[in-house]
Design an enzyme around this catalytic site. Structure first.
Site, mmCIF file in Angstrom:
data_model
loop_
_atom_site.group_PDB
_atom_site.id
_atom_site.type_symbol
_atom_site.label_atom_id
_atom_site.label_comp_id
_atom_site.label_asym_id
_atom_site.label_seq_id
_atom_site.Cartn_x
_atom_site.Cartn_y
_atom_site.Cartn_z
ATOM 1 N N SER A 21 24.248 -92.406 34.254
ATOM 2 C CA SER A 21 24.639 -91.046 33.892
ATOM 3 C C SER A 21 25.295 -91.063 32.517
ATOM 4 O O SER A 21 25.953 -92.045 32.148
ATOM 5 C CB SER A 21 25.642 -90.495 34.911
ATOM 6 N N ALA A 66 19.178 -83.755 34.152
ATOM 7 C CA ALA A 66 18.239 -82.786 34.707
ATOM 8 C C ALA A 66 18.986 -81.751 35.535
ATOM 9 O O ALA A 66 20.067 -82.011 36.065
ATOM 10 C CB ALA A 66 17.197 -83.489 35.562
ATOM 11 N N VAL A 93 23.715 -95.000 52.074
ATOM 12 C CA VAL A 93 23.808 -96.304 51.420
ATOM 13 C C VAL A 93 25.257 -96.654 51.122
ATOM 14 O O VAL A 93 26.124 -95.796 51.041
ATOM 15 C CB VAL A 93 22.965 -96.356 50.129
ATOM 16 N N LEU A 150 16.279 -85.362 41.781
ATOM 17 C CA LEU A 150 15.620 -86.420 41.034
ATOM 18 C C LEU A 150 15.015 -87.478 41.956
ATOM 19 O O LEU A 150 13.911 -87.966 41.707
ATOM 20 C CB LEU A 150 16.616 -87.077 40.073
ATOM 21 N N ASP A 167 17.485 -91.099 52.480
ATOM 22 C CA ASP A 167 18.454 -90.062 52.155
ATOM 23 C C ASP A 167 19.469 -89.987 53.283
ATOM 24 O O ASP A 167 19.135 -90.258 54.447
ATOM 25 C CB ASP A 167 17.775 -88.699 51.983
ATOM 26 N N TYR A 200 33.454 -91.139 39.391
ATOM 27 C CA TYR A 200 32.025 -91.164 39.080
ATOM 28 C C TYR A 200 31.726 -91.888 37.767
ATOM 29 O O TYR A 200 30.819 -92.736 37.697
ATOM 30 C CB TYR A 200 31.513 -89.728 39.028
ATOM 31 N N ASN A 221 19.032 -94.505 43.568
ATOM 32 C CA ASN A 221 19.330 -93.167 43.079
ATOM 33 C C ASN A 221 20.443 -92.454 43.856
ATOM 34 O O ASN A 221 21.032 -91.509 43.359
ATOM 35 C CB ASN A 221 18.051 -92.323 43.144
ATOM 36 N N ALA A 246 32.042 -95.619 37.974
ATOM 37 C CA ALA A 246 30.991 -96.141 38.844
ATOM 38 C C ALA A 246 29.696 -96.301 38.060
ATOM 39 O O ALA A 246 28.994 -97.322 38.174
ATOM 40 C CB ALA A 246 30.772 -95.222 40.039
ATOM 41 N N LYS A 247 29.371 -95.301 37.238
ATOM 42 C CA LYS A 247 28.146 -95.365 36.448
ATOM 43 C C LYS A 247 28.244 -96.416 35.342
ATOM 44 O O LYS A 247 27.249 -97.059 34.996
ATOM 45 C CB LYS A 247 27.841 -93.984 35.865
#
Length: 245
Positions: free
Chosen positions: A158, A203, A79, A33, A52, A171, A105, A174-175
């Site tokens: 997400s 996706a 990051v 993505l 990246d 996860y 992202n 975190a989202k």
């Protein structure tokens, strides 16, 4: 994954170059993505800093943009730390003179059921997703406020934050935190004309391909076959381009 749209193909879909003169940073943009976000922004006329953790992937995505006639520079790095976020913003300003758009992202997975998850796995995911979003967003908003012309923070969420996700007690929260962060920033930045939005994508990418139920679809998609109707209708699962455009 089967995701390699060219800049020319995306430019046809994007249409007018409404982002001419704008500068964007996309983290985690080497593939999936993130790569598609970077190419779509470039197709609309923006100059893009491609970040990246995988140096070759960042350089490859940047090359895809420049070889297609767009403007991009690779800025590889992982990051999370504030120094890395500041470096990305400084790269954008040094190369292109300003910053208008930050897309946070970058992400990783360390899936395990909670009773088997290590502290290191928890910290790594929180550090990349939530802290990485905060540090990159903070560095970006500081630059945008100094320019005094507004800007855009686009944070990637997400469905896991909405519904929970087995094996993702790192996860999913975190989202969820990213959504709360966006709401807080939108309050703090309203006077600065800096908008804050969360995109919640679904996706078929290398990350979602790790989900066992998607294994057969992922393999077929990798081989160039379209996603089955049930993937789209029952799972809301499309291509990176479906999310981006």
């Amino acid at each position: 994954m089967n995701e390699h749209k060219t800049l020319a193909e995306l430019r046809e879909k994007v249409g007018s170059a409404e982002l001419n003169g704008k500068v964007a940073i996309v983290t985690g943009a080497g593939r999936g993505l993130g790569r598609c976000y970077a190419l779509a922004l470039a197709a609309a006329g923006a100059s893009v800093v491609v970040n990246d953790a995988d140096e070759k992937a960042a350089e490859g995505a940047a090359a895809d943009i420049t070889e297609g006639g767009g403007k991009a520079i690779a800025a590889p790095g992982r990051v999370g730390p504030e120094a890395e976020a500041q470096r990305l913003v400084e790269t954008a300003v040094a190369e292109y003179g300003r910053l208008d758009i930050m897309v946070t992202n970058a992400g990783i997975l360390r899936d395990r059921v909670s009773w088997k998850m290590s502290e290191e796995d928890f910290d790594a995911v929180i550090g990349t997703h939530l802290k990485g979003t905060w540090t990159c967003g903070k560095a970006a908003l500081q630059q945008m406020r100094s320019q005094g012309e507004g800007g855009r923070l686009i944070l990637i969420g997400s469905p896991a934050y909405q519904f929970g996700s087995f094996g993702q007690s790192n996860y999913a929260p975190a989202k969820a935190g990213i959504v709360a962060l966006a709401r807080t920033w939108s309050m703090e930045l309203s006077r600065d004309k800096i908008t804050v939005n969360v995109v919640v994508p679904t996706a078929m990418t290398a990350m979602t391909a790790t989900i066992p139920v998607y294994k057969e679809w992922a393999e077929a998609y990798e081989n160039g076959l379209p996603l089955p109707k049930v993937a789209r209708t029952d799972h809301a699962l499309g291509s990176p381009e479906d999310v981006t455009l």
